[in-house]
Enzyme design. Structure first.
Site, PDB file in Angstrom:
ATOM      1  CE  LYS A  92      -3.888  -2.310   2.249  1.00  0.00           C
ATOM      2  NZ  LYS A  92      -4.608  -2.667   3.479  1.00  0.00           N
ATOM      3  CD  GLN A 109      -3.605  -4.445   6.567  1.00  0.00           C
ATOM      4  OE1 GLN A 109      -3.734  -3.396   5.948  1.00  0.00           O
ATOM      5  NE2 GLN A 109      -3.979  -5.599   6.048  1.00  0.00           N
ATOM      6  CG  ASP A 129      -9.812  -0.062   5.168  1.00  0.00           C
ATOM      7  OD1 ASP A 129      -9.611  -0.525   4.030  1.00  0.00           O
ATOM      8  OD2 ASP A 129      -9.079  -0.298   6.142  1.00  0.00           O
TER       9      ASP A 129
END
Ligand code: GUN
Length: 283
Positions: free
Chosen positions: A53, A97, A120
């Site tokens: 990422k 994460q 997200d």
């Protein structure tokens, strides 16, 4: 029939080119999009995802900040980091994460992220808006799958879409996005008694189980479109998907490979969401 490959790397690159143009234009106006990633503990897979990422942000000229915390970090400390990022003007997107260590309440952490920076799409407000078809950040993996289907010219309306998996990250939102494009959607999961009876009826089969090569040729209908969300290791430690690619490709009309299918799209949509968030500064 031997199925055509749905190339996520290529489709992702096409989308990234237009994101790049918008990022450049934004930077000319003095706005650099910024993404903060919080990584807790030392799960090797999470480290790989996060470093991919970050690399993608760098390539795109998006500012990225990594906050690495030990597996023993307290929930309170983690929440304090999120609070700081929520008010940090150089950060447009915040990603924690997952999974988090067991002693941390994942839902509490997600709910602490400002919905304005929830790239997200996991915050309860983002999920609610998604269900109501209101503008919001869409979760990157299901959103990326929708883009793959669009670029591969797969008709969705009226088709039977079967989603295997019911995680909040992939399965559940995946079914909703397909439903919103007028598919008839069935969810399967670990308690589904006769998986094959359902998957063999799928025109579009999305597999997100995390179990290496569990879907074989006898799970799929002739001519189906198969999307493999898996990132697993086979018996030799080689990267593979949830679908037995070599067995299934002979039978289907189109299929995503692993690697090079869904993976690059997830990151592409993260870049896209971060850009959308930064663009709000223009108005
Ligand atoms: N873990 C596995 N996939 C994801 C994702 O898309 N976002 C986050 N935050 N964690 C993940």
């Amino acid at each position: 029939m031997s199925g055509k490959l749905i190339n996520g790397k290529e489709i992702g690159n096409t989308i990234r080119q237009s994101i790049q143009q918008e990022v450049n234009a934004l930077k000319e106006q003095g706005i650099t999009p910024g993404l903060a990633v919080i990584l807790v503990g030392d799960d090797p897979a999470s480290h790989t995802y996060v470093s991919n990422k970050q690399k993608s942000c760098e390539q795109m000229g998006i500012y990225s900040e990594l906050i690495k915390l030990s597996a023993e970090v307290t929930e309170e400390t983690l929440l304090q980091h999120i609070e700081q990022l929520n008010t940090n003007p150089s950060i447009d997107g915040i990603l924690v994460q997952l999974p988090l260590p067991k002693h941390i309440d994942e839902q509490k952490v997600i709910a602490a992220i400002s919905p304005d920076k929830d790239v997200d799409g996991f915050h309860p407000i983002s999920v609610g808006k998604m269900l109501l078809k209101q503008p919001t950040f869409l979760p990157c993996t299901p959103y990326g799958v929708m883009k793959l289907l669009e670029h591969a010219n797969v008709d969705i309306a009226g088709k039977h879409a079967v989603v295997i998996g019911r995680s909040h990250i992939v399965g559940v939102p995946m079914g909703q996005l397909l439903l919103q494009k007028d598919a008839t959607v069935t969810y399967c999961h670990s308690k589904t008694p006769d998986l094959k009876a359902i998957t063999t009826q799928a025109d579009i089969l999305v597999v997100a189980t995390g179990r290496a090569k569990m879907i074989g040729a006898d799970h799929v209908k002739e001519g189906a479109v198969v999307i493999d969300v898996g990132m697993d290791r086979d018996e030799n430690g080689k990267l593979c998907g949830d679908v037995d690619f070599d067995a299934v490709i002979e039978k289907v009309s189109a299929i995503t490979p692993v690697p090079g299918g869904v993976g690059p799209m997830t990151i592409t949509m993260l870049l896209f969401n971060t850009l959308q968030s930064a663009k709000k500064k223009l108005s």
